[in-house]
Design an enzyme around this catalytic site. Structure first.
Site: not given
Length: 573
Positions: A99, A372, A390, A392, A414, A444, A463-464
């Site tokens: 991340r 993503t 991703t 974003n 985020d 997520s 998919g957020g």
């Protein structure tokens, strides 16, 4: 062309128990390999690396880096991701947390305007919106710690495709059109995406020679080939030119984190999934363990949906209050993933009535975009990878530092940049997800393994905030006996506590089911009928990629979401 199976047929399958003959001996490893990803070129890249003697982890480097080239709308070297890994030789599972991290300069005050309101342009566009990228470090880690082939070999497909180009597809061109006003602000981005002053168009051959050279430096120099040296200097200069503030120390100081996955049981399945800073694993554990108290496969569609939605509502409420970067926040993970806690949440659900979200306690409280991407791999040794990566939003921040070809993420959005103010996807946050130097924003992304005596499954999706509920519905589909392609095509619905409504794809529910849900007190945000406070459901969402190994017949299956015409699943003998 792939077709989406009819929802009513799939709902029927969900209600039909499978009657197996006496089970044969279970295979100890597959006879071949399976890869499913969001683009056929990436799937083929992984297959090519397997054919050269690589394992699933080498193939993951190839697939991930190729997606970074062919799906700039979704991911790239300027972004990050989570890599859920299973080593067949040791039986161990681990998650590589790649991340992005917050730069030192990215304090909450830096994202407020003169009136103290969230500066939305700064939070999603340009240099300030970008966290320090993690994906290149993950590729180096995957290759060095788990691969059989040199990093240079695994990156060759991506380098070749970046240099030679690939055809622009409709989603890519459409996404650029929606972000053109931002992307044309930056000289480095204009050089890549404009052809003689004309934006990219469907059918164009899209070549990225600067990105190819960046990948070559990564292949030759490993970590230092991206985070230091020429690439590092170009990234720092590009961010500075665009008004941002990165330092050489924080860029070179990026580290992949090794996280212990979340593991729990559901209906005889061992579920292995993403831990924080993903919110997905904890939420998935809560939802499935709430639902385990009912035989939802025996219910009519309305009551089954009601209970699934109520489990979503409660899991997303807890996501808001408790979750963040575990290196910065104390997370009561043991409690949130326990069956006892789930039993307590289950007791608050009325079997015939919706629980208004404002009745669930709400003191101070938090999405990956639809763009993503995810891929799933099983190799002939039984190694497996589930990876979600991703930048974003569509094309991330829109900023490419000159000379790199690297499109930077806009993951800073985020974070909870202003307490109680929703981010770009309508999700709120408070102190647990506030930015701090070096901190990782909540995500997520939910790469997941499922396994029982008969089957091994890898699945995940973009998919957020809907990622987690799509994975939930995929798990329920496999539990009901569906195969990989059927699971990838399942109709989708979603609830995230706030706003208090069900979002659903076109034709997910028939008229009678909608009527029953509304009678229970549910609000439904259907395409073309945007409810107050809703985002407006798109006709379809997500891009689920999954592979399945049936150990009874020793057969592999791949499922690539039919909503994505360039996705691909391949299986080899």
């Amino acid at each position: 062309m792939k077709l989406i199976a009819r929802p009513l047929l799939l709902l029927g399958l969900l209600l039909t128990p499978l009657a197996w003959a006496d089970a044969p001996a279970r295979a100890t490893h597959p006879d071949g390999a399976a890869i499913a990803s969001g683009h056929a070129l990436a799937t083929q890249a992984g297959m090519d690396i397997l054919a050269q003697g690589g394992n699933a982890f080498d193939a993951a480097v190839a697939v991930s880096s190729t997606l970074a080239v062919v799906e700039p709308i979704s991911s790239g070297l300027g972004g990050g991701g989570f890599f859920l890994l299973h080593d067949a030789a040791t039986g161990k599972d681990v998650m590589l947390d790649a991340r992005e991290t917050a730069p030192q300069a990215a304090t909450p005050q830096a994202f407020l305007d003169k009136d103290g309101n969230l500066d939305r342009d700064r939070s999603i566009n340009g240099a300030w919106s970008a966290g320090i990228p993690g994906l290149p470090a993950a590729l180096v880690e995957l290759s060095a710690r788990h691969g059989k082939l040199p990093l240079k070999t695994a990156l060759q497909p991506a380098i070749r495709i970046a240099r030679e180009g690939f055809p622009v597809y409709a989603r890519m061109a459409k996404g650029y059109a929606s972000r053109a006003d931002v992307m044309q602000r930056y000289p480095g981005t204009r050089e890549v995406y404009l052809r003689n002053g004309r934006p990219i168009a469907e059918g164009d051959v899209f070549r990225q020679p600067e990105l190819a050279r960046t990948l070559e430096r990564l292949a030759e120099g490993g970590f230092d080939g991206f985070y230091r040296g020429q690439t590092g200097r170009l990234l720092l200069a590009g961010v500075k030119q665009a008004g941002g503030r990165w330092t050489a120390e924080e860029l070179a100081g990026y580290q992949v984190k090794l996280r212990e996955p979340i593991v729990f049981d559901y209906n005889g399945w061992k579920i292995t999934t993403a831990p924080p800073p993903s919110s997905g694993g904890i939420a998935l554990a809560a939802m499935l363990q709430i639902l385990e108290g009912w035989d939802i496969k025996a219910m009519d569609p309305a009551h089954r949906t009601h209970l699934v939605v109520e489990s979503m509502r409660r899991a997303y409420r807890d996501r808001t209050f408790f979750l963040g970067d575990p290196d910065f926040v104390q997370i009561p993970q043991k409690v949130l993933t326990s069956k006892d806690y789930a039993q307590g949440l289950r007791a608050t659900i009325h079997p015939e009535k919706a629980t208004p979200s404002d009745l669930l306690s709400g003191n101070p409280t938090p999405l990956e975009d639809d763009e993503t991407t995810h891929f799933s791999i099983i190799d002939a040794a039984g190694n497996r990878v589930g990876a979600t990566q991703t930048v974003n939003l569509l094309y991330g921040s829109g900023l490419i530092p000159k000379g790199t070809g690297v499109l930077l993420n806009n993951e800073m959005d985020d974070f909870a940049l202003k307490p109680g103010t929703p981010n770009a996807f309508g999700v709120m946050g408070y102190e647990a997800n506030a930015p701090r130097p070096g901190k990782r924003m909540l995500s997520s992304m939910t790469p997941t393994f499922m396994e029982n005596d008969d089957k091994v499954v890898v699945l995940g999706t973009p998919g957020g905030s809907r990622i987690i509920t799509m994975v939930l519905l995929g798990v329920l589909g496999y539990d009901a006996g569906l195969q990989a392609q059927q699971v990838a095509a399942l109709p989708r619905y979603h609830h995230q506590w706030l706003p208090d409504l069900i979002e659903a794809e076109t034709d997910t529910f028939d008229a009678d089911t909608i009527k029953q849900l509304q009678a229970m007190g549910h609000r439904i945000d259907l395409p073309g009928e945007v409810a107050a406070g809703g985002r407006g459901s798109s006709h379809v969402w997500g891009n689920l990629q999954t592979v399945e190994w049936d150990r009874r017949s020793n057969t592999l299956y791949g499922g690539s979401d039919p909503r994505n015409p360039v996705g691909s699943a391949q299986v080899t003998d």
